[in-house]
Design a protein around this motif. Sequence first.
Motif, PDB file in Angstrom:
ATOM      1  N   ASP A  78       0.840  -1.198   0.000  1.00 45.60           N
ATOM      2  CA  ASP A  78       0.000   0.000   0.000  1.00 45.60           C
ATOM      3  C   ASP A  78       0.873   1.245   0.000  1.00 45.60           C
ATOM      4  O   ASP A  78       2.105   1.176  -0.079  1.00 45.60           O
ATOM      5  CB  ASP A  78      -0.990  -0.025   1.168  1.00 45.60           C
ATOM      6  CG  ASP A  78      -0.334   0.124   2.533  1.00 45.60           C
ATOM      7  OD1 ASP A  78       0.867   0.486   2.603  1.00 45.60           O
ATOM      8  OD2 ASP A  78      -1.025  -0.110   3.547  1.00 45.60           O
ATOM      9  N   LEU A  84      -0.366  -5.896   1.314  1.00 44.39           N
ATOM     10  CA  LEU A  84      -1.824  -6.015   1.259  1.00 44.39           C
ATOM     11  C   LEU A  84      -2.282  -7.465   1.257  1.00 44.39           C
ATOM     12  O   LEU A  84      -3.458  -7.741   1.493  1.00 44.39           O
ATOM     13  CB  LEU A  84      -2.343  -5.312   0.005  1.00 44.39           C
ATOM     14  CG  LEU A  84      -2.183  -3.788  -0.012  1.00 44.39           C
ATOM     15  CD1 LEU A  84      -2.409  -3.245  -1.415  1.00 44.39           C
ATOM     16  CD2 LEU A  84      -3.148  -3.144   0.968  1.00 44.39           C
ATOM     17  N   ALA A 135     -10.622  -3.589  -5.769  1.00 47.29           N
ATOM     18  CA  ALA A 135     -10.321  -2.641  -4.687  1.00 47.29           C
ATOM     19  C   ALA A 135      -8.892  -2.827  -4.192  1.00 47.29           C
ATOM     20  O   ALA A 135      -8.199  -1.852  -3.867  1.00 47.29           O
ATOM     21  CB  ALA A 135     -11.314  -2.817  -3.541  1.00 47.29           C
ATOM     22  N   LEU A 136      -8.452  -4.085  -4.131  1.00 46.03           N
ATOM     23  CA  LEU A 136      -7.093  -4.363  -3.681  1.00 46.03           C
ATOM     24  C   LEU A 136      -6.082  -3.828  -4.697  1.00 46.03           C
ATOM     25  O   LEU A 136      -5.083  -3.214  -4.331  1.00 46.03           O
ATOM     26  CB  LEU A 136      -6.917  -5.862  -3.479  1.00 46.03           C
ATOM     27  CG  LEU A 136      -5.664  -6.324  -2.723  1.00 46.03           C
ATOM     28  CD1 LEU A 136      -5.931  -7.671  -2.042  1.00 46.03           C
ATOM     29  CD2 LEU A 136      -4.457  -6.452  -3.640  1.00 46.03           C
ATOM     30  N   LYS A 138      -6.522  -1.418  -6.723  1.00 48.73           N
ATOM     31  CA  LYS A 138      -6.548   0.050  -6.643  1.00 48.73           C
ATOM     32  C   LYS A 138      -5.716   0.548  -5.464  1.00 48.73           C
ATOM     33  O   LYS A 138      -5.062   1.593  -5.536  1.00 48.73           O
ATOM     34  CB  LYS A 138      -7.986   0.535  -6.518  1.00 48.73           C
ATOM     35  CG  LYS A 138      -8.124   2.055  -6.522  1.00 48.73           C
ATOM     36  CD  LYS A 138      -9.580   2.475  -6.474  1.00 48.73           C
ATOM     37  CE  LYS A 138      -9.704   4.004  -6.490  1.00 48.73           C
ATOM     38  NZ  LYS A 138     -11.127   4.431  -6.432  1.00 48.73           N
ATOM     39  N   ALA A 139      -5.742  -0.219  -4.362  1.00 47.43           N
ATOM     40  CA  ALA A 139      -4.979   0.165  -3.168  1.00 47.43           C
ATOM     41  C   ALA A 139      -3.492  -0.123  -3.311  1.00 47.43           C
ATOM     42  O   ALA A 139      -2.688   0.338  -2.494  1.00 47.43           O
ATOM     43  CB  ALA A 139      -5.533  -0.566  -1.943  1.00 47.43           C
ATOM     44  N   ARG A 141      -0.091   0.541  -4.179  1.00 45.63           N
ATOM     45  CA  ARG A 141       0.769   1.633  -4.626  1.00 45.63           C
ATOM     46  C   ARG A 141       1.987   1.105  -5.354  1.00 45.63           C
ATOM     47  O   ARG A 141       2.476   1.694  -6.305  1.00 45.63           O
ATOM     48  CB  ARG A 141       1.208   2.474  -3.418  1.00 45.63           C
ATOM     49  CG  ARG A 141       2.248   3.546  -3.760  1.00 45.63           C
ATOM     50  CD  ARG A 141       1.700   4.547  -4.770  1.00 45.63           C
ATOM     51  NE  ARG A 141       2.707   5.495  -5.217  1.00 45.63           N
ATOM     52  CZ  ARG A 141       3.534   5.324  -6.245  1.00 45.63           C
ATOM     53  NH1 ARG A 141       3.494   4.178  -6.941  1.00 45.63           N
ATOM     54  NH2 ARG A 141       4.394   6.256  -6.594  1.00 45.63           N
ATOM     55  N   ARG A 192       3.738   2.164 -10.797  1.00 43.95           N
ATOM     56  CA  ARG A 192       3.500   1.328  -9.620  1.00 43.95           C
ATOM     57  C   ARG A 192       4.503   0.173  -9.520  1.00 43.95           C
ATOM     58  O   ARG A 192       4.350  -0.713  -8.693  1.00 43.95           O
ATOM     59  CB  ARG A 192       2.075   0.780  -9.653  1.00 43.95           C
ATOM     60  CG  ARG A 192       1.037   1.882  -9.444  1.00 43.95           C
ATOM     61  CD  ARG A 192      -0.227   1.309  -8.859  1.00 43.95           C
ATOM     62  NE  ARG A 192      -1.344   1.453  -9.767  1.00 43.95           N
ATOM     63  CZ  ARG A 192      -2.562   0.979  -9.533  1.00 43.95           C
ATOM     64  NH1 ARG A 192      -2.795   0.288  -8.438  1.00 43.95           N
ATOM     65  NH2 ARG A 192      -3.531   1.151 -10.398  1.00 43.95           N
TER      66      ARG A 192
END
Length: 478
Positions: A78, A84, A135-136, A138-139, A141, A192
């Motif tokens: 993250d 994560l 969602a994961l 997207k989180a 980084r 990323r």
Amino acid sequence: MTPNGLLAGIDVGTTHVKVGFFDEWGGEAATVRRRTPSDLPALVKAVTDALGECAERAGRGPEAIGIAGMAETGVPLDVRGRPLTPLIWWNDPRGAEEIAGLKPDDAALYAATGRWADAKAPLAKWMWLGRHEPALLKAMRWWAGVPEAVAYALTGVLRSTATLAARTLAYDVRTGRYDPHLTAHAGIDPGRLPPVTGATEPVGGLNVDVNGVRRGVPVVIAGHDHAVGAWAAGVRRPGDVADSLGTAEALMVPAETAPDPRTGIALGVTADPSLDGARTVLVGGLPTSGAMLDWALRLVGGKGYGDLPGLLEEVRLPTGIVVEPYLRGRVAPAPDRERRAVLAGLDAAHGPGELLAAVVEGTCLHARWMLDELAAVAGAVPERLAVFGGQVRIPAWMRIKAAVSPVPVEIVRSGDAVCAGAALIAGRAGGSPADVPVLPLGRHPEDPALRAAYLPAYDTFRTRAAHSGNPSPEREHA
């Protein structure tokens, strides 16, 4: 490096984490081995504890730390650098459907990345996350491969190196950059992914407390385990060949240029960047090398490699048995995902020792076949074969390997060539990879009579392996 100084090497493998302290020529001062944990915090603790234990055994800390390890396995981080998920392993089946649906231009993909689309690549895992865990994703980084994640935990700086980045299926080996068109398939951008640095460029200084190791010592990501071991064995130019032995086996042949993509795909070989970035390294893999012997040992009721000397002692070579060592399909030099092991010529007169020796023969004959094909593509005549890995401690294996090889066999005299190689590369932090010392090697004695006896065995093996069965169009990663 100061007189009597030491260097630390870390090798994060699928099964074990190896940490060792070495002198400037690769002489071993202390080593520790741990099972590889399945989550990042436990992995980092295993590494730091092992560094502290090595410092205690050696009586002093290292002047630099080098990290090598498996590729493909990694973890999403993250924005604060926290994992994560647990580690997402290279052999995790997630992503197979997504990467199969990618339907890329195979030749164009190979030309850019040196490989074909397969589920082992992190790109496949990112595509799976985008489809099933948006969602994961997207989180996320950062994505960090295991060596990068360990270096980040030790320094607070996230970096990679080309031999690891090339395994993501998102890195263009021609430009030395991540390809936004490839990362877009997963809905992410190259920002990323860890910036890529040279193999001897320090990531940063150690900034966590480790017993017996001073803060600030430079930490270097040496690279992918196979590449690090080969470089440390002195395999750096066309004519040199490295053979990395373990559960799987990888043959590495330096070449001045990458092969035609259609040739590389047809042979099932990847085209990786060399550790110094100056050349291409053709890599062919046998997924079940040591694994084939493990299987045979179980079959004959053996308890482990310690039983081998007694079982192999009286075996007359060659055995006359032909073994095709493909428990889980064949990759190079004739890809066939559905191919399975074949034993021919076994009869009631043969015992457990002959069966085990024949399995070793099969792996060595297959490696010779890979060597012949890869050398032809590289356009270089092999001059030496440097061998490292667990099987070098099995005398019968090395005797057969030397008899089958068309060139002299040199054995790396180190308990762990990758771990020692990572340390030696760290010892040249900020300098040139060309200045990294070569680990001590010993030339295996030649046996002309045994070599002559294996010539017809090789011809028989190659004829059978090359012409029986129906190759599958599906490819596996080397």
